[in-house]
Design an enzyme around this catalytic site. Structure first.
Site, short mmCIF file in Angstrom:
data_model
loop_
_atom_site.label_atom_id
_atom_site.label_comp_id
_atom_site.label_asym_id
_atom_site.label_seq_id
_atom_site.Cartn_x
_atom_site.Cartn_y
_atom_site.Cartn_z
N CYS A 99 64.83 62.73 -2.05
CA CYS A 99 66.08 63.27 -2.58
C CYS A 99 66.51 64.48 -1.75
O CYS A 99 65.68 65.09 -1.06
CB CYS A 99 65.90 63.69 -4.04
SG CYS A 99 65.84 62.31 -5.21
N HIS A 113 64.99 53.22 -0.29
CA HIS A 113 64.68 53.47 1.11
C HIS A 113 64.02 52.25 1.73
O HIS A 113 63.57 51.34 1.04
CB HIS A 113 63.75 54.68 1.26
CG HIS A 113 62.33 54.41 0.84
ND1 HIS A 113 61.95 54.26 -0.48
CD2 HIS A 113 61.19 54.22 1.57
CE1 HIS A 113 60.66 54.03 -0.56
NE2 HIS A 113 60.17 53.98 0.66
N GLN A 152 61.84 51.12 5.74
CA GLN A 152 61.03 51.70 6.80
C GLN A 152 61.29 50.96 8.10
O GLN A 152 61.82 49.84 8.10
CB GLN A 152 59.54 51.61 6.45
CG GLN A 152 59.15 52.38 5.19
CD GLN A 152 57.66 52.33 4.94
OE1 GLN A 152 56.86 52.80 5.74
NE2 GLN A 152 57.28 51.75 3.80
N ASN A 192 61.02 47.40 1.00
CA ASN A 192 60.26 46.94 -0.16
C ASN A 192 60.91 47.56 -1.39
O ASN A 192 61.05 48.78 -1.45
CB ASN A 192 58.80 47.39 -0.10
CG ASN A 192 58.05 46.81 1.08
OD1 ASN A 192 58.49 45.83 1.68
ND2 ASN A 192 56.93 47.40 1.43
N CYS A 222 60.81 63.95 -6.11
CA CYS A 222 60.95 62.91 -5.09
C CYS A 222 61.15 63.55 -3.71
O CYS A 222 62.07 64.36 -3.52
CB CYS A 222 62.14 62.01 -5.42
SG CYS A 222 62.50 60.81 -4.13
N HIS A 225 62.74 56.14 -4.73
CA HIS A 225 64.06 56.36 -4.12
C HIS A 225 64.43 55.18 -3.22
O HIS A 225 63.58 54.63 -2.54
CB HIS A 225 63.99 57.65 -3.28
CG HIS A 225 65.33 58.19 -2.89
ND1 HIS A 225 65.93 59.24 -3.55
CD2 HIS A 225 66.20 57.83 -1.93
CE1 HIS A 225 67.09 59.51 -3.01
NE2 HIS A 225 67.29 58.65 -2.01
N HIS A 285 69.14 58.90 -6.21
CA HIS A 285 67.79 58.43 -6.52
C HIS A 285 67.80 57.18 -7.41
O HIS A 285 66.92 56.33 -7.30
CB HIS A 285 67.01 59.55 -7.23
CG HIS A 285 65.59 59.20 -7.55
ND1 HIS A 285 64.55 59.40 -6.65
CD2 HIS A 285 65.02 58.64 -8.67
CE1 HIS A 285 63.41 58.98 -7.20
NE2 HIS A 285 63.67 58.52 -8.41
#
Length: 360
Positions: free
Chosen positions: A72, A186, A188, A173, A69, A184, A133
Protein backbone atom coordinates in the site's frame (compact mmCIF):
# COMPACT_ATOMS: atom_id res chain seq x y z
CA UNK A 1 3.27 6.03 -20.43
CA UNK A 2 5.46 8.07 -18.06
CA UNK A 3 8.21 6.23 -16.19
CA UNK A 4 10.01 7.38 -13.04
CA UNK A 5 12.99 5.40 -11.71
CA UNK A 6 14.13 5.84 -8.11
CA UNK A 7 15.60 3.79 -5.24
CA UNK A 8 14.40 2.39 -1.95
CA UNK A 9 16.37 2.90 1.26
CA UNK A 10 18.37 -0.33 0.85
CA UNK A 11 19.34 0.39 -2.77
CA UNK A 12 16.66 -1.67 -4.51
CA UNK A 13 15.16 -0.14 -7.65
CA UNK A 14 11.61 1.26 -7.61
CA UNK A 15 9.82 2.30 -10.80
CA UNK A 16 6.55 4.21 -11.07
CA UNK A 17 4.46 3.94 -14.24
CA UNK A 18 1.88 6.66 -14.85
CA UNK A 19 -0.44 7.42 -17.75
CA UNK A 20 1.01 10.94 -18.02
CA UNK A 21 3.81 13.15 -16.63
CA UNK A 22 3.77 12.88 -12.83
CA UNK A 23 6.21 14.11 -10.20
CA UNK A 24 7.40 11.18 -8.08
CA UNK A 25 9.85 12.59 -5.52
CA UNK A 26 8.84 10.80 -2.30
CA UNK A 27 11.87 9.38 -0.45
CA UNK A 28 12.00 6.04 1.36
CA UNK A 29 12.78 7.04 4.96
CA UNK A 30 12.96 3.53 6.41
CA UNK A 31 16.22 2.48 8.16
CA UNK A 32 16.92 -0.53 5.92
CA UNK A 33 20.22 -2.36 5.61
CA UNK A 34 21.47 -2.99 2.04
CA UNK A 35 19.84 -6.08 0.59
CA UNK A 36 22.07 -9.11 -0.05
CA UNK A 37 20.34 -12.33 -1.11
CA UNK A 38 22.12 -15.60 -1.79
CA UNK A 39 20.67 -18.51 -3.75
CA UNK A 40 21.86 -21.50 -5.76
CA UNK A 41 20.64 -23.21 -8.91
CA UNK A 42 21.09 -26.97 -8.78
CA UNK A 43 20.47 -29.27 -11.77
CA UNK A 44 18.48 -32.47 -11.33
CA UNK A 45 20.75 -35.14 -12.86
CA UNK A 46 17.78 -37.24 -13.98
CA UNK A 47 15.63 -34.61 -15.72
CA UNK A 48 18.03 -31.73 -16.35
CA UNK A 49 15.58 -29.42 -14.57
CA UNK A 50 17.01 -26.42 -12.73
CA UNK A 51 15.95 -26.14 -9.06
CA UNK A 52 16.55 -22.89 -7.17
CA UNK A 53 17.59 -23.11 -3.51
CA UNK A 54 16.80 -19.83 -1.70
CA UNK A 55 16.89 -20.53 2.04
CA UNK A 56 16.75 -16.84 3.01
CA UNK A 57 13.12 -16.64 1.82
CA UNK A 58 11.92 -18.50 4.93
CA UNK A 59 11.90 -15.09 6.67
CA UNK A 60 9.76 -13.25 4.09
CA UNK A 61 6.63 -11.29 5.01
CA UNK A 62 3.65 -13.60 5.47
CA UNK A 63 -0.03 -12.56 5.58
CA UNK A 64 0.37 -9.17 7.29
CA UNK A 65 -2.84 -7.40 8.43
CA UNK A 66 -4.29 -4.98 5.87
CA UNK A 67 -3.16 -1.91 7.83
CA UNK A 68 0.44 -3.15 7.67
CA UNK A 69 0.46 -4.10 3.96
CA UNK A 70 3.92 -3.41 2.46
CA UNK A 71 2.40 -2.77 -1.00
CA UNK A 72 0.00 0.00 0.00
CA UNK A 73 1.15 3.62 -0.36
CA UNK A 74 3.11 5.04 2.58
CA UNK A 75 1.34 7.23 5.08
CA UNK A 76 2.27 9.03 8.27
CA UNK A 77 3.32 6.47 10.86
CA UNK A 78 3.27 3.59 8.35
CA UNK A 79 6.06 3.43 5.78
CA UNK A 80 5.82 0.77 3.08
CA UNK A 81 7.71 -0.42 0.00
CA UNK A 82 6.03 2.42 -1.91
CA UNK A 83 7.13 5.83 -0.50
CA UNK A 84 4.51 7.76 -2.50
CA UNK A 85 1.16 8.66 -0.96
CA UNK A 86 -0.56 7.23 -4.06
CA UNK A 87 0.44 5.52 -7.29
CA UNK A 88 -0.95 4.00 -10.49
CA UNK A 89 1.41 1.09 -11.25
CA UNK A 90 4.63 0.47 -9.33
CA UNK A 91 7.40 -2.08 -9.83
CA UNK A 92 10.24 -2.77 -7.41
CA UNK A 93 12.90 -5.37 -6.71
CA UNK A 94 11.62 -8.03 -4.34
CA UNK A 95 13.03 -7.69 -0.82
CA UNK A 96 13.14 -11.49 -0.52
CA UNK A 97 14.08 -12.63 -4.04
CA UNK A 98 14.60 -16.22 -5.16
CA UNK A 99 17.13 -14.95 -7.71
CA UNK A 100 19.52 -11.98 -7.30
CA UNK A 101 22.78 -10.89 -8.86
CA UNK A 102 24.31 -10.69 -5.36
CA UNK A 103 24.39 -14.50 -5.39
CA UNK A 104 27.36 -14.41 -7.77
CA UNK A 105 29.56 -12.90 -5.05
CA UNK A 106 28.80 -15.72 -2.61
CA UNK A 107 28.26 -18.86 -4.69
CA UNK A 108 30.89 -20.33 -7.00
CA UNK A 109 29.96 -22.63 -9.90
CA UNK A 110 30.61 -26.20 -8.88
CA UNK A 111 30.27 -29.69 -10.32
CA UNK A 112 31.11 -33.16 -9.13
CA UNK A 113 30.17 -36.26 -11.08
CA UNK A 114 26.41 -36.15 -11.79
CA UNK A 115 25.91 -32.92 -9.81
CA UNK A 116 26.17 -29.28 -10.93
CA UNK A 117 25.50 -26.01 -9.12
CA UNK A 118 25.65 -22.36 -10.19
CA UNK A 119 24.85 -19.02 -8.49
CA UNK A 120 21.15 -18.11 -8.46
CA UNK A 121 21.65 -14.88 -10.37
CA UNK A 122 18.79 -13.02 -11.98
CA UNK A 123 16.11 -10.69 -10.71
CA UNK A 124 12.71 -10.90 -9.02
CA UNK A 125 10.34 -7.93 -9.17
CA UNK A 126 6.95 -7.13 -7.65
CA UNK A 127 4.34 -5.41 -9.85
CA UNK A 128 1.64 -3.48 -7.95
CA UNK A 129 -1.37 -3.04 -10.24
CA UNK A 130 -3.11 -0.36 -8.16
CA UNK A 131 -2.80 1.45 -4.82
CA UNK A 132 -6.29 0.19 -3.84
CA UNK A 133 -5.73 -2.67 -1.40
CA UNK A 134 -9.26 -4.02 -1.78
CA UNK A 135 -9.26 -4.18 -5.57
CA UNK A 136 -8.21 -6.90 -8.01
CA UNK A 137 -6.92 -6.85 -11.59
CA UNK A 138 -10.48 -7.40 -12.81
CA UNK A 139 -11.49 -4.09 -11.18
CA UNK A 140 -9.02 -2.06 -13.25
CA UNK A 141 -10.25 0.23 -15.99
CA UNK A 142 -9.16 -0.58 -19.53
CA UNK A 143 -6.64 2.31 -19.56
CA UNK A 144 -5.13 1.06 -16.28
CA UNK A 145 -4.94 -2.53 -17.59
CA UNK A 146 -3.15 -1.12 -20.65
CA UNK A 147 -0.70 0.65 -18.33
CA UNK A 148 0.05 -2.68 -16.64
CA UNK A 149 0.64 -4.25 -20.06
CA UNK A 150 3.02 -1.39 -20.91
CA UNK A 151 4.86 -1.93 -17.60
CA UNK A 152 5.18 -5.68 -18.27
CA UNK A 153 6.51 -4.88 -21.75
CA UNK A 154 9.02 -2.32 -20.49
CA UNK A 155 10.30 -4.68 -17.82
CA UNK A 156 10.55 -7.55 -20.33
CA UNK A 157 12.71 -5.40 -22.60
CA UNK A 158 14.99 -4.21 -19.79
CA UNK A 159 15.39 -7.61 -18.16
CA UNK A 160 16.15 -9.40 -21.41
CA UNK A 161 18.91 -6.82 -21.99
CA UNK A 162 20.64 -7.88 -18.75
CA UNK A 163 23.62 -10.27 -19.13
CA UNK A 164 22.84 -13.83 -18.17
CA UNK A 165 19.04 -13.58 -18.32
CA UNK A 166 17.58 -16.47 -20.31
CA UNK A 167 13.83 -16.15 -19.69
CA UNK A 168 11.52 -13.39 -18.40
CA UNK A 169 8.33 -14.58 -16.73
CA UNK A 170 5.48 -12.19 -15.80
CA UNK A 171 2.71 -13.69 -13.67
CA UNK A 172 -0.03 -13.09 -11.12
CA UNK A 173 -1.19 -15.36 -8.30
CA UNK A 174 -4.56 -14.37 -6.83
CA UNK A 175 -6.20 -15.87 -3.77
CA UNK A 176 -5.13 -17.47 -0.52
CA UNK A 177 -5.85 -20.92 -2.02
CA UNK A 178 -3.04 -20.31 -4.51
CA UNK A 179 -0.60 -19.54 -1.69
CA UNK A 180 -0.55 -15.75 -1.99
CA UNK A 181 1.13 -14.24 1.07
CA UNK A 182 0.21 -10.59 0.39
CA UNK A 183 -3.43 -9.69 -0.26
CA UNK A 184 -2.73 -6.47 -2.18
CA UNK A 185 -3.39 -6.80 -5.95
CA UNK A 186 0.00 -7.51 -7.42
CA UNK A 187 1.99 -9.81 -9.67
CA UNK A 188 5.64 -10.69 -10.07
CA UNK A 189 8.33 -10.86 -12.72
CA UNK A 190 11.19 -13.35 -12.66
CA UNK A 191 14.31 -13.01 -14.79
CA UNK A 192 15.71 -16.55 -14.87
CA UNK A 193 19.34 -17.44 -15.64
CA UNK A 194 18.07 -20.64 -17.29
CA UNK A 195 15.25 -21.82 -19.54
CA UNK A 196 12.44 -23.05 -17.30
CA UNK A 197 11.58 -26.80 -17.45
CA UNK A 198 8.08 -26.27 -18.89
CA UNK A 199 9.44 -24.04 -21.65
CA UNK A 200 12.25 -26.47 -22.47
CA UNK A 201 9.70 -29.27 -22.95
CA UNK A 202 7.50 -27.05 -25.11
CA UNK A 203 10.49 -26.10 -27.25
CA UNK A 204 11.34 -29.77 -27.86
CA UNK A 205 7.77 -30.43 -29.03
CA UNK A 206 7.68 -27.33 -31.22
CA UNK A 207 11.01 -28.19 -32.85
CA UNK A 208 9.79 -31.73 -33.57
CA UNK A 209 6.52 -30.40 -35.04
CA UNK A 210 8.39 -28.02 -37.33
CA UNK A 211 10.68 -30.80 -38.51
CA UNK A 212 7.73 -33.11 -39.20
CA UNK A 213 5.34 -30.62 -40.85
CA UNK A 214 7.33 -27.54 -41.81
CA UNK A 215 4.84 -25.45 -39.80
CA UNK A 216 4.83 -23.66 -36.47
CA UNK A 217 3.06 -25.62 -33.71
CA UNK A 218 1.51 -22.51 -32.10
CA UNK A 219 0.13 -21.33 -35.45
CA UNK A 220 -1.40 -24.76 -36.04
CA UNK A 221 -2.98 -24.96 -32.58
CA UNK A 222 -4.47 -21.46 -32.86
CA UNK A 223 -5.80 -22.17 -36.36
CA UNK A 224 -7.38 -25.45 -35.22
CA UNK A 225 -9.14 -23.75 -32.30
CA UNK A 226 -10.36 -20.74 -34.29
CA UNK A 227 -11.75 -23.04 -36.98
CA UNK A 228 -14.22 -24.45 -34.42
CA UNK A 229 -15.56 -21.10 -33.20
CA UNK A 230 -19.36 -21.09 -33.14
CA UNK A 231 -19.68 -24.88 -33.09
CA UNK A 232 -21.34 -26.60 -30.09
CA UNK A 233 -18.18 -28.41 -28.95
CA UNK A 234 -15.80 -25.51 -29.62
CA UNK A 235 -13.18 -24.82 -26.99
CA UNK A 236 -13.04 -21.11 -27.93
CA UNK A 237 -14.25 -18.92 -25.06
CA UNK A 238 -14.00 -15.57 -26.82
CA UNK A 239 -12.47 -14.40 -30.08
CA UNK A 240 -11.44 -10.83 -30.76
CA UNK A 241 -9.95 -9.32 -33.86
CA UNK A 242 -6.43 -9.62 -32.43
CA UNK A 243 -6.71 -12.16 -29.57
CA UNK A 244 -8.29 -15.59 -29.09
CA UNK A 245 -9.02 -17.27 -25.75
CA UNK A 246 -9.64 -21.02 -25.68
CA UNK A 247 -9.61 -23.97 -23.31
CA UNK A 248 -6.66 -26.18 -24.34
CA UNK A 249 -7.37 -29.57 -25.86
CA UNK A 250 -5.57 -31.37 -23.03
CA UNK A 251 -6.36 -28.97 -20.17
CA UNK A 252 -4.76 -29.91 -16.86
CA UNK A 253 -7.01 -27.77 -14.67
CA UNK A 254 -10.85 -27.84 -14.41
CA UNK A 255 -11.06 -24.27 -15.74
CA UNK A 256 -8.02 -23.30 -17.80
CA UNK A 257 -7.87 -20.82 -20.68
CA UNK A 258 -5.01 -19.91 -22.98
CA UNK A 259 -4.96 -16.44 -24.56
CA UNK A 260 -3.07 -16.08 -27.86
CA UNK A 261 -2.43 -13.04 -30.02
CA UNK A 262 -3.78 -13.84 -33.48
CA UNK A 263 -0.50 -12.64 -34.97
CA UNK A 264 2.36 -14.69 -33.50
CA UNK A 265 4.85 -12.76 -31.36
CA UNK A 266 7.95 -13.93 -29.52
CA UNK A 267 7.31 -11.90 -26.38
CA UNK A 268 5.47 -8.85 -25.07
CA UNK A 269 7.87 -6.46 -26.79
CA UNK A 270 6.87 -7.90 -30.20
CA UNK A 271 3.11 -7.30 -29.88
CA UNK A 272 1.78 -4.91 -32.51
CA UNK A 273 -0.21 -1.77 -31.67
CA UNK A 274 -3.57 -3.33 -32.53
CA UNK A 275 -3.00 -6.27 -30.19
CA UNK A 276 -1.93 -3.90 -27.39
CA UNK A 277 -5.05 -1.81 -27.87
CA UNK A 278 -7.42 -4.78 -27.76
CA UNK A 279 -5.76 -6.68 -24.92
CA UNK A 280 -7.35 -4.81 -21.96
CA UNK A 281 -10.91 -5.42 -23.17
CA UNK A 282 -10.35 -9.09 -23.94
CA UNK A 283 -8.39 -9.89 -20.78
CA UNK A 284 -10.78 -8.08 -18.44
CA UNK A 285 -13.69 -9.88 -20.11
CA UNK A 286 -11.93 -13.20 -19.50
CA UNK A 287 -11.25 -12.40 -15.84
CA UNK A 288 -14.89 -11.40 -15.30
CA UNK A 289 -15.98 -14.78 -16.66
CA UNK A 290 -13.67 -16.51 -14.18
CA UNK A 291 -15.13 -14.45 -11.35
CA UNK A 292 -18.66 -15.55 -12.32
CA UNK A 293 -17.80 -19.25 -12.21
CA UNK A 294 -18.46 -19.53 -8.48
CA UNK A 295 -20.21 -17.49 -5.76
CA UNK A 296 -16.81 -16.19 -4.62
CA UNK A 297 -14.09 -14.82 -6.97
CA UNK A 298 -11.99 -17.67 -8.34
CA UNK A 299 -8.40 -18.01 -7.11
CA UNK A 300 -6.19 -18.12 -10.19
CA UNK A 301 -2.74 -18.06 -11.71
CA UNK A 302 -2.16 -15.95 -14.84
CA UNK A 303 1.15 -16.82 -16.49
CA UNK A 304 2.81 -15.16 -19.48
CA UNK A 305 4.89 -17.61 -21.54
CA UNK A 306 7.61 -15.76 -23.46
CA UNK A 307 10.33 -17.00 -25.77
CA UNK A 308 13.64 -17.48 -23.93
CA UNK A 309 17.02 -16.24 -25.08
CA UNK A 310 18.66 -17.01 -27.36
CA UNK A 311 15.46 -16.52 -29.33
CA UNK A 312 13.61 -19.70 -30.29
CA UNK A 313 11.40 -18.92 -33.29
CA UNK A 314 9.48 -22.15 -32.77
CA UNK A 315 7.86 -20.77 -29.57
CA UNK A 316 5.27 -18.01 -29.19
CA UNK A 317 3.97 -15.58 -26.60
CA UNK A 318 0.74 -16.55 -24.87
CA UNK A 319 -0.96 -16.24 -21.49
CA UNK A 320 -2.22 -19.24 -19.51
CA UNK A 321 -4.97 -18.59 -16.94
CA UNK A 322 -6.29 -21.27 -14.61
CA UNK A 323 -8.01 -21.71 -11.28
CA UNK A 324 -7.49 -24.39 -8.63
CA UNK A 325 -11.23 -24.45 -7.90
CA UNK A 326 -13.30 -27.19 -9.59
CA UNK A 327 -16.68 -26.49 -7.95
CA UNK A 328 -18.02 -23.83 -5.60
CA UNK A 329 -16.85 -25.80 -2.55
CA UNK A 330 -14.06 -28.02 -3.90
CA UNK A 331 -10.45 -27.30 -4.79
CA UNK A 332 -8.40 -29.22 -7.32
CA UNK A 333 -5.63 -30.64 -5.13
CA UNK A 334 -2.82 -32.38 -6.94
CA UNK A 335 -3.21 -36.14 -6.52
CA UNK A 336 -0.34 -38.57 -6.07
CA UNK A 337 -0.32 -39.31 -9.81
CA UNK A 338 0.03 -35.58 -10.56
CA UNK A 339 2.51 -34.52 -7.85
CA UNK A 340 4.50 -37.74 -7.99
CA UNK A 341 4.46 -38.56 -11.70
CA UNK A 342 3.30 -35.40 -13.49
CA UNK A 343 0.37 -37.35 -14.96
CA UNK A 344 -2.56 -34.92 -14.75
CA UNK A 345 -6.17 -36.06 -14.56
CA UNK A 346 -8.94 -33.51 -15.13
CA UNK A 347 -12.47 -33.86 -13.69
CA UNK A 348 -14.00 -31.41 -16.20
CA UNK A 349 -14.13 -32.03 -19.96
CA UNK A 350 -12.41 -29.10 -21.72
CA UNK A 351 -15.34 -28.60 -24.11
CA UNK A 352 -17.72 -28.39 -21.11
CA UNK A 353 -15.48 -25.84 -19.38
CA UNK A 354 -15.37 -23.72 -22.56
CA UNK A 355 -19.17 -23.80 -22.93
CA UNK A 356 -19.61 -22.79 -19.28
CA UNK A 357 -17.23 -19.84 -19.69
CA UNK A 358 -18.90 -18.76 -22.94
CA UNK A 359 -22.34 -18.77 -21.33
CA UNK A 360 -21.12 -16.61 -18.45
Amino acid sequence: MHKTVTELADGRELIYYDDGPTVRDAVDARPLEPAASVSEVRVDPFTGDAVTIAAHRQARTYHPPADECPLCPSREGRLSEIPAADYQVAVFENRFPSLADSSAAHVAPWSDGPYALTPGTGRCEVVCFTSDHGASFVDLSEPRARLVLDAWTDRTAELYARPGVRQVYCFENRGAEIGVTLGHPHGQIYAFPFTTPRTALALDRAVAHLAATGRNLYDDVLAAERATAGKPDSRVVLAGEHWTAFVPFAARWPYEVHLYPNRRAADLTALDDDARAEFPRVYLDLLRRFDRLFPEPAPYIAAWHQTPRPAATELALHLELFTLRRTADKLKYLAGTESGMGAFMNDVRPETAARTLREL
